[in-house]
Design a protein around this motif. Structure first.
Motif, short mmCIF file in Angstrom:
data_model
loop_
_atom_site.label_atom_id
_atom_site.label_comp_id
_atom_site.label_asym_id
_atom_site.label_seq_id
_atom_site.Cartn_x
_atom_site.Cartn_y
_atom_site.Cartn_z
N ARG A 23 0.90 -1.13 -0.03
CA ARG A 23 0.10 0.09 -0.04
C ARG A 23 0.87 0.95 0.12
O ARG A 23 1.72 1.31 0.79
CB ARG A 23 -0.87 -0.04 1.21
N GLY A 24 0.63 2.36 -0.85
CA GLY A 24 1.33 3.60 -0.83
C GLY A 24 1.18 3.88 0.73
O GLY A 24 0.38 4.09 1.14
N ALA A 31 0.66 -0.53 -5.91
CA ALA A 31 0.32 -1.65 -7.23
C ALA A 31 -1.02 -0.79 -7.90
O ALA A 31 -2.19 -1.21 -8.00
CB ALA A 31 -0.10 -2.91 -6.83
N GLY A 32 -0.45 0.24 -8.72
CA GLY A 32 -1.30 1.18 -9.29
C GLY A 32 -1.33 0.81 -10.90
O GLY A 32 -2.00 1.73 -11.62
N THR A 159 4.36 14.29 -13.82
CA THR A 159 3.63 13.04 -14.32
C THR A 159 4.06 12.06 -13.18
O THR A 159 3.20 11.47 -12.79
CB THR A 159 3.52 12.81 -15.46
N ASN A 160 5.28 11.77 -13.24
CA ASN A 160 5.99 10.66 -12.42
C ASN A 160 5.72 10.98 -11.20
O ASN A 160 5.73 9.85 -10.16
CB ASN A 160 7.22 10.32 -12.93
N LEU A 161 5.59 12.23 -10.77
CA LEU A 161 5.52 12.31 -9.30
C LEU A 161 4.14 12.16 -8.81
O LEU A 161 3.72 12.01 -7.61
CB LEU A 161 5.90 13.87 -8.90
N GLY A 162 3.07 12.26 -9.70
CA GLY A 162 1.76 12.08 -9.34
C GLY A 162 1.44 10.77 -8.51
O GLY A 162 1.03 10.72 -7.76
N SER A 163 1.83 9.93 -9.46
CA SER A 163 1.30 8.42 -9.11
C SER A 163 1.76 7.51 -10.28
O SER A 163 2.01 8.03 -11.22
CB SER A 163 -0.23 8.22 -8.71
N VAL A 164 2.20 6.21 -9.82
CA VAL A 164 2.63 5.23 -10.83
C VAL A 164 1.40 4.99 -11.81
O VAL A 164 1.81 4.67 -12.95
CB VAL A 164 2.90 3.91 -10.23
N GLU A 245 4.67 -3.11 -9.62
CA GLU A 245 3.65 -2.30 -9.21
C GLU A 245 2.41 -2.55 -9.98
O GLU A 245 1.55 -1.51 -10.07
CB GLU A 245 4.16 -0.58 -9.55
N SER A 246 2.20 -3.77 -10.27
CA SER A 246 0.87 -3.99 -10.93
C SER A 246 0.31 -5.07 -10.08
O SER A 246 0.54 -5.56 -9.10
CB SER A 246 1.33 -4.85 -12.45
N GLU A 247 -1.17 -5.23 -10.56
CA GLU A 247 -2.17 -5.94 -9.75
C GLU A 247 -1.61 -7.36 -9.81
O GLU A 247 -2.04 -8.19 -8.75
CB GLU A 247 -3.60 -5.56 -10.05
#
Length: 480
Positions: A23-24, A31-32, A159-164, A245-247
Motif C-alpha cells: 500500500r502506498g 500496485a497502481g 507526471t511521474n511524481l503524481g502516481s504510478v 507495481e501491477s495487480e
C-alpha cells in the motif's frame, strides 16, 4: 516462499519485503498499474525513436542485409528476456535484474549493474529531451530550444511524481500512438509492395537483390550493423521493473515474455523489410528518415510532419519511461542499502519522490552539458553509457544460471516461466554477447564506447567495494 528468494543472511533487507509491493505510504510502492498499462508498456518498450529515424544509418551502412542484423539482435533479446522473465515471474522486483544479481552473484554485482543502469537512463533523459526540443523548436522557432527541453522534462517529472498510475496512463497513450503508427505503416507498405495502392506497382525483390546485392558490403557489415541495432532494443526489460507495481505481476511478466518474439518480429523485422523492399538501400532519402521516405514514395501527403509527431511521441514515451525506470532502480538500490536510505522512501501515493527527483536532477544537469559542452562533457557521458546494455544482458545471463538452481531448490512451484533448453541457450546468449563485445573493439566508434563504458563500470565497481567495506565495518561495530 518469496522471502527465501529475496533475502539472505546478512542482507539489510533480510526479513522484509524487498519487492516493495504494498500500500502506498507504508514504505512500499503502490500496485497502481493495470493490466492494460503493462501490456502497452511491454509492446511500446521496443518501439523507440531510433526505429523511426536511426534505422536509416544502419540501412545505409549495411544494405538489405540489415535484416540479418536485426534478426540476430532480436534473437539475443528474446533469449535475454526469457531469462529475465523466468526470474521476474518467480519473484517480481522493483530492481529487476539488479536485485537478482545481488542474490545470485553478490552484492557487488547488484550494486554495480544497478547504478550503471541508472546512469544509462539519466543520460537518455538528456538525449531524448534534446531530441524532443529540436522537433518542437522546428514548429515554433520563436521559442528557444533549451526552453522546450526544460518544459518537457518538467511536465513528465510532474507526471511521474503524481502516481504510478499517471505514468502508466501516459505511457499507455504514448505507446498506443506508436503501435498505431507502426501498424498503419505495415498496412500501407504491404499494399504498396504488391502494387495495390493507387500509383504503385508490385516491386518484387529488385531492391533486395539489386544495387550490389543483398550484402553489398559483405558479411562483416551485418555484424557492424548489429552494433547499432542491438542498442535499439534497450527498454524491453522495463516491463519487468514495472510488474512489481501491477495487480498481477506474475501474469504480466509471463505475458510480456511470451509476446516479445512477435513484437520484435512484426515491429522491427516487418517494418524494416518493407523499407528495403520498397526503396533502394543506397538512396539518399533512406539515409535520413526511411519511414518518411517510404510514405512519400507511395504518395502519402504530409508524411514528414506526420512522422515528426510520431517521433515526438516516441521521444516523450522514452522520457517518461526513462524517469520511471531510473527512479525505480534508485528505489531498489536504496532498499538494499546500496543507495541513500531516502531513495527508498515513498509518499502516501506510493511514489518514490526522492528517487525520482534525484534522477531528474542528474538528467537536467546532463541536458545543460548537452547545450554547453556537447563535444566534451556530454560526449563522455554518452559514450561511457554506450555499452551498458551489453553489461546488463551479460549480468542477466549469469544471474539466471544461478537463480534457476536457487528457485528449483527453494520454491520450484514459482517457475511458471522457464528458459528454453537451460542451460545451453543461456550459454549461447553469453557467447553471442561476448562476440558483440569483442566486435565492438574492431569498430572505431564502438571501441571508444566500450573503453569509456569499462571506465564507468570500473568506477562503479570501485564504489561498490568502498560501500561494502563500510557496511562490513558498521556491522562489526554494531555487533560489538
Amino acid at each position: 516462499m518469496r522471502a527465501d528468494i529475496t533475502t539472505r543472511a546478512g542482507s539489510p533487507s533480510a526479513g522484509s519485503s524487498v519487492s516493495g509491493h504494498g500500500r502506498g505510504g507504508d514504505g512500499h510502492l503502490k500496485a497502481g498499474l493495470k493490466n492494460r498499462h503493462l501490456s502497452m508498456i511491454a509492446i511500446g518498450g521496443v518501439i523507440g525513436a531510433g526505429l523511426f529515424v536511426g534505422s536509416g544509418a544502419g540501412i545505409a551502412a549495411t544494405g538489405p542485409g540489415i535484416l540479418l542484423s536485426y534478426a540476430l539482435a532480436g534473437v539475443l533479446v528474446v533469449l535475454v528476456m526469457r531469462m529475465l522473465g523466468e526470474m521476474a515471474a518467480a519473484d517480481p522486483q522493483s530492481g529487476s535484474f539488479s536485485a537478482y544479481a545481488d542474490r545470485a552473484l553478490g552484492r557487488w554485482a547488484g550494486f554495480t549493474i544497478g547504478w550503471l543502469y541508472w546512469f544509462f537512463w539519466v543520460v537518455v533523459l538528456a538525449v531524448e529531451a534534446t531530441a524532443g526540443a529540436k522537433i518542437l523548436n522546428s514548429w515554433m522557432p520563436g521559442v528557444p530550444q533549451w526552453a522546450f527541453a526544460l518544459i518537457v522534462m518538467a511536465v513528465l517529472t510532474a507526471t511521474n511524481l503524481g502516481s504510478v498510475a499517471s505514468y502508466g496512463e501516459f505511457e499507455f497513450w504514448f505507446a498506443g500512438i506508436k503501435v498505431v503508427a507502426i501498424a498503419a505503416f505495415l498496412v500501407i507498405g504491404t499494399l504498396a509492395v504488391f502494387g495495390v495502392l493507387p500509383g504503385t506497382h508490385a516491386v518484387g525483390a529488385s531492391n533486395l537483390t539489386g544495387h550490389g546485392g543483398f550484402l553489398p558490403h559483405g558479411v562483416g557489415a551485418v555484424f557492424t550493423g548489429m552494433l547499432t541495432v542491438v542498442f535499439a532494443f534497450m527498454g524491453s526489460e522495463i516491463v519487468t521493473l514495472a510488474a512489481g507495481e501491477s495487480e498481477d505481476p506474475e501474469k504480466a511478466v509471463s505475458k510480456a515474455t511470451n509476446s516479445v518474439i512477435w513484437r520484435i518480429g512484426i515491429f522491427y523485422l516487418g517494418s524494416i523489410l518493407l523499407v528495403v523492399t520498397l526503396l533502394p538501400w543506397d538512396s539518399a532519402a533512406v539515409k535520413g528518415s526511411p519511414y518518411v521516405a517510404v510514405l512519400e514514395h507511395v504518395g502519402i501527403p504530409g508524411a514528414g510532419r506526420v512522422m515528426d509527431v510520431i517521433v515526438l511521441t516516441a521521444v516523450l514515451s522514452c522520457l517518461n519511461s526513462g524517469m520511471y525506470t531510473a527512479s525505480r532502480m534508485a528505489f531498489s538500490l536504496g532498499q538494499r542499502g546500496d543507495a541513500p536510505k531516502a531513495f527508498a522512501t515513498v509518499t502516501k501515493r506510493g511514489v518514490p519522490r526522492v528517487a525520482i527527483l534525484s534522477s531528474v536532477v542528474f538528467g537536467f544537469v546532463a541536458v545543460f552539458f548537452n547545450y554547453t559542452s556537447p563535444d566534451t562533457v556530454f560526449a563522455f557521458l554518452l559514450n561511457s553509457s554506450g555499452a551498458v546494455a551489453l553489461f546488463v544482458w551479460l549480468v542477466i545471463c549469469f544471474s539466471q544460471l544461478r537463480m534457476r538452481r536457487i528457485i528449483e531448490r527453494e520454491c520450484p512451484e514459482r517457475l511458471t516461466v522457464r528458459m528454453w533448453l537451460y542451460p545451453y541457450l543461456t550459454w549461447t546468449a553469453i557467447g553471442m554477447i561476448g562476440f558483440v563485445v569483442s566486435y565492438m573493439f574492431t569498430d572505431a566508434d564502438g571501441r571508444k564506447q566500450m573503453y569509456l563504458s569499462l571506465v564507468a563500470a570500473g568506477i562503479v565497481l570501485a564504489a561498490s567495494a568502498v560501500v561494502g567495506r563500510r557496511r562490513r565495518a558498521a556491522a562489526v561495530a554494531s555487533a560489538s
